[in-house]
Design a protein around this motif. Structure first.
Motif, PDB file in Angstrom:
ATOM      1  N   THR A 190       0.667  -1.047   0.044  1.00  0.00           N
ATOM      2  CA  THR A 190       0.159   0.168  -0.081  1.00  0.00           C
ATOM      3  C   THR A 190       0.615   0.940   0.086  1.00  0.00           C
ATOM      4  O   THR A 190       0.964   2.181  -0.766  1.00  0.00           O
ATOM      5  CB  THR A 190      -0.907   0.102   1.276  1.00  0.00           C
ATOM      6  OG1 THR A 190      -0.260  -0.335   2.449  1.00  0.00           O
ATOM      7  CG2 THR A 190      -1.863  -0.957   1.065  1.00  0.00           C
ATOM      8  N   HIS A 191       1.368   1.143   0.855  1.00  0.00           N
ATOM      9  CA  HIS A 191       2.955   2.308   0.805  1.00  0.00           C
ATOM     10  C   HIS A 191       3.958   2.330   0.302  1.00  0.00           C
ATOM     11  O   HIS A 191       4.822   1.079   0.950  1.00  0.00           O
ATOM     12  CB  HIS A 191       3.301   2.857   2.213  1.00  0.00           C
ATOM     13  CG  HIS A 191       1.369   3.524   3.065  1.00  0.00           C
ATOM     14  ND1 HIS A 191       0.333   2.512   2.882  1.00  0.00           N
ATOM     15  CD2 HIS A 191       0.566   5.055   2.574  1.00  0.00           C
ATOM     16  CE1 HIS A 191      -0.510   3.523   2.906  1.00  0.00           C
ATOM     17  NE2 HIS A 191      -0.693   4.781   2.777  1.00  0.00           N
ATOM     18  N   SER A 192       4.505   1.986  -0.612  1.00  0.00           N
ATOM     19  CA  SER A 192       6.412   2.045  -1.071  1.00  0.00           C
ATOM     20  C   SER A 192       6.683   3.224  -0.781  1.00  0.00           C
ATOM     21  O   SER A 192       6.790   3.812  -1.185  1.00  0.00           O
ATOM     22  CB  SER A 192       5.985   1.597  -2.213  1.00  0.00           C
ATOM     23  OG  SER A 192       7.586   1.957  -2.983  1.00  0.00           O
ATOM     24  N   ILE A 193       7.367   3.116   0.610  1.00  0.00           N
ATOM     25  CA  ILE A 193       8.557   3.778   1.236  1.00  0.00           C
ATOM     26  C   ILE A 193      10.258   3.339  -0.068  1.00  0.00           C
ATOM     27  O   ILE A 193      10.896   2.488   0.482  1.00  0.00           O
ATOM     28  CB  ILE A 193       8.554   3.508   2.820  1.00  0.00           C
ATOM     29  CG1 ILE A 193       7.316   4.273   2.814  1.00  0.00           C
ATOM     30  CG2 ILE A 193      10.035   4.849   2.953  1.00  0.00           C
ATOM     31  CD1 ILE A 193       7.187   3.475   4.692  1.00  0.00           C
ATOM     32  N   CYS A 194      10.265   4.906  -0.099  1.00  0.00           N
ATOM     33  CA  CYS A 194      12.755   5.199  -0.755  1.00  0.00           C
ATOM     34  C   CYS A 194      12.642   6.391  -0.381  1.00  0.00           C
ATOM     35  O   CYS A 194      11.966   7.308   0.091  1.00  0.00           O
ATOM     36  CB  CYS A 194      12.465   5.166  -2.301  1.00  0.00           C
ATOM     37  SG  CYS A 194      10.444   5.703  -2.969  1.00  0.00           S
ATOM     38  N   THR A 195      14.128   6.249  -1.047  1.00  0.00           N
ATOM     39  CA  THR A 195      14.339   7.532  -0.441  1.00  0.00           C
ATOM     40  C   THR A 195      14.345   8.483  -1.370  1.00  0.00           C
ATOM     41  O   THR A 195      13.960   8.442  -2.382  1.00  0.00           O
ATOM     42  CB  THR A 195      16.470   7.301  -0.260  1.00  0.00           C
ATOM     43  OG1 THR A 195      16.320   5.905  -1.646  1.00  0.00           O
ATOM     44  CG2 THR A 195      16.486   6.291   0.999  1.00  0.00           C
ATOM     45  N   ILE A 196      14.496  10.325  -1.361  1.00  0.00           N
ATOM     46  CA  ILE A 196      14.334  10.904  -1.969  1.00  0.00           C
ATOM     47  C   ILE A 196      15.289  11.140  -3.015  1.00  0.00           C
ATOM     48  O   ILE A 196      13.598  11.665  -4.426  1.00  0.00           O
ATOM     49  CB  ILE A 196      14.636  12.266  -0.854  1.00  0.00           C
ATOM     50  CG1 ILE A 196      13.372  13.334  -1.365  1.00  0.00           C
ATOM     51  CG2 ILE A 196      16.126  12.113  -1.305  1.00  0.00           C
ATOM     52  CD1 ILE A 196      12.463  13.437  -0.874  1.00  0.00           C
TER      53      ILE A 196
END
Ligand code: ATP
Ligand code: MG
Length: 548
Positions: A222-228
């Motif tokens: 649901t939430h694909s957290i990645c770096t900036i």
């Protein structure tokens, strides 16, 4: 486990649950198995696993293994071990390479929709045609191939009819887009390489920008957290999900990377340190890898707490490495037994102590945690003290041992230095001291005071030990690109000493942690310690200027 304080990612999750957009949270930690995990990855792990845990959601450990040339099962195994050691359990163990069939089908779908084409331009030409931030790109002469021709060529790419690099599959989006990522990005490349998971089944491999959104969607993330640095790729991420007609629609959310002072973090650079033997492997205690930090003696608790205390923001941040050290001291303060070790020994003979007599002194195992009880330490006529605790010609305000001065031996007696014994070269080899039986520790002696307390180990029962003390591996950061980071490696990052520890240390096991009086916290090295050779890695010294 510990909770996250509020942060913008958590807020998004709360909102999505409240609005009914999702009824559960699914995240993933998606390392590429091309190196060992480092403390920067710990931030991503704590965010992905930690946040999902807070909402009773799920987290997959997913290997983003789409680049066979750089990947290896050694890395897969180390990553699994490190995630577990940090205290997290994945719901599913996934490999991007398990979705290659599905990805191929979605690429064919794009071709059928007229949204992808096979291009014969080489890598340099593609770059040249791409344009710049200020100039639009140029269309490839192969851009308008028919759907039939593209389907045929793509299949032949898959079948191995072309050499590595000869053709690519590109998305057909917009060569004039202000976002360069949307100027017909490459989706598939040819690489005749054996893959650690799929072997020689494939010779075409999906690019990260195409593969990653599909992996997330396939797994129901649901939430694909990645770096900036992936922020500019978000429109492409969304394009892939939409045009490939994926059922699940994950949301990409970017956060700032964690960097540490005096530390290089990129796997490429860490690999270089390993390959060029600057360090003794990925788990060298000087490395910022999870395995290096474990071997050094950092605890999972201290790493988790540290990472949680660093802000979750949209900006990359460089955090003082002393903050990390602060948290391991905090964690070990009550847990680690106190003991005495002499790193650079100097023999002391107590001339008025009866020859052949041994007495057992009581010492608390941890004065800050009395429940840990007491230990017995032998005392006799011959002991070792630290070379640094004696000076023949001391400056003012030196309160340790010097000729004529009296100090307290921790847990024992006051001793006074009467004579300095030297060898033929003038090197100090022994001190001759006297002790005062009245001054025994714990008897409430108040007759006179001394200003210095030093540590010691009884000589006849002392256990030889190797001590490894560390300084930062990297001396300074600078943006001086001319200078290779290898030129900034600290030549004094490791110092090895051979000294002595208390006899009851004979029993200690790999990864046992101690606070050596005045020296700091140490870990029993798990690799080089043997039954008759103890090796202690200094985790941190005792003092720090760091204030939270
Ligand atoms: P490196 O540049 O060190 O090789 P990477 O980003 O290429 O790192 P991946 O294996 O792709 O390494 O990383 C897995 C996950 O960890 C990614 O989601 C990535 O964004 C995250 N990550 C990597 N380094 C950091 C860092 N310094 N701070 C926070 N997250 C990180
Ligand atoms: Mg990477």
């Amino acid at each position: 486990m510990e909770n996250h304080t509020s942060n913008f990612i958590k807020d998004i999750m709360i909102k999505d649950l409240e609005s009914g957009k999702h009824d559960t949270i699914v995240t993933r930690f998606p390392p590429e198995p091309n190196g060992y995990l480092h403390i920067g990855h710990a931030k991503s792990i704590v965010l992905n696993f930690g946040l999902a845990d807070e909402f009773n959601g799920k987290t997959n450990l997913r290997f983003d293994d789409t680049n066979p040339l750089k990947e290896d099962v050694e890395y897969v195994n180390s990553i699994k071990e490190d995630v577990k050691w940090l205290g997290f359990e994945w719901d599913n163990l996934c490999f991007a390479s398990n979705y290659f069939d599905e990805m191929y089908k979605r690429a064919v779908l794009l071709i059928k929709k007229g949204l992808a084409y096979v291009d014969d331009l080489n890598a340099d030409e593609i770059r040249e045609y791409r344009g710049t931030l200020t100039e639009p790109g140029k269309e490839s002469p192969y851009r308008n191939r028919s759907i039939e021709e593209n389907l045929d060529l793509f299949e032949r790419m898959k079948n191995g009819e072309f050499a590595s690099g000869e053709k690519v599959l590109r998305a057909k989006i917009d060569m004039a887009s202000p976002n360069i990522n949307l100027r017909d990005p490459v989706l598939y490349r040819i690489s005749h390489a054996t893959h650690h998971n799929t072997g020689d089944k494939w010779c075409i491999y999906p690019m990260y920008a195409f593969a990653h959104p599909l992996e997330d969607a396939i797994e129901g993330v649901t939430h694909s957290i990645c770096t900036i640095e992936f922020e500019d790729q978000r429109p492409l991420y969304n394009w892939v999900i939409e045009q490939c007609e994926m059922e699940n629609v994950p949301q990409q959310i970017e956060f700032g990377r964690l960097n540490l002072t005096n530390t290089v973090m990129s796997k490429r650079k860490l690999k270089q340190l390993v390959d060029e033997k600057v360090v003794d492997g990925w788990d060298d205690p000087r490395m910022p890898t999870i395995s290096g930090m474990r071997r050094r003696g950092f605890t999972p608790e201290s790493i988790r707490t540290f990472v949680r205390e660093t802000a979750v923001s949209k900006n990359n941040a460089t955090v003082d490495v002393e903050m990390l050290e602060h948290f391991v001291r905090e964690d070990l303060k009550l847990k680690a037994p106190r003991t005495m070790g002499v790193i650079r020994p100097l023999k002391v003979v107590i001339t008025n102590y009866p020859e052949g007599q041994i007495e057992l002194l009581d010492a608390e195992i941890n004065p800050e945690n009395p429940e840990m009880g007491t230990r017995k330490i032998p005392f006799s006529r011959e002991i070792y003290i630290e070379q640094d605790d004696f000076m023949e010609n001391p400056p003012k305000k030196y309160f340790r041992l010097f000729p004529g001065n009296e100090v307290r031996l921790k847990h024992a007696y006051f001793i006074k230095c009467e004579e300095v014994v030297k060898d033929a070269n003038g090197k100090i080899i022994e001190l001759r001291c006297t002790y005062d039986p009245e001054t025994k520790s714990g008897t409430g002696f108040t007759g006179r005071k001394v200003k210095g307390t030093i540590h010691w180990v009884e000589a006849a029962h002392a256990v030889p030990a190797e001590f490894r003390l560390y300084e930062p591996l990297i001396l300074e950061e600078s943006d001086d690109e001319e200078k290779s980071f290898l030129d900034k490696v600290n030549p004094n990052s490791l110092a090895v000493y051979h000294g002595f520890v208390e006899p009851n240390m004979k029993e200690c096991q790999p990864h046992d942690k101690f606070q050596f009086f005045r020296h700091g916290y140490f870990n029993v090295d798990p690799k080089d310690t043997t039954a008759d050779h103890l090796v202690f890695n200094r985790i941190v010294s005792l003092k720090s200027s760091f204030k939270l």
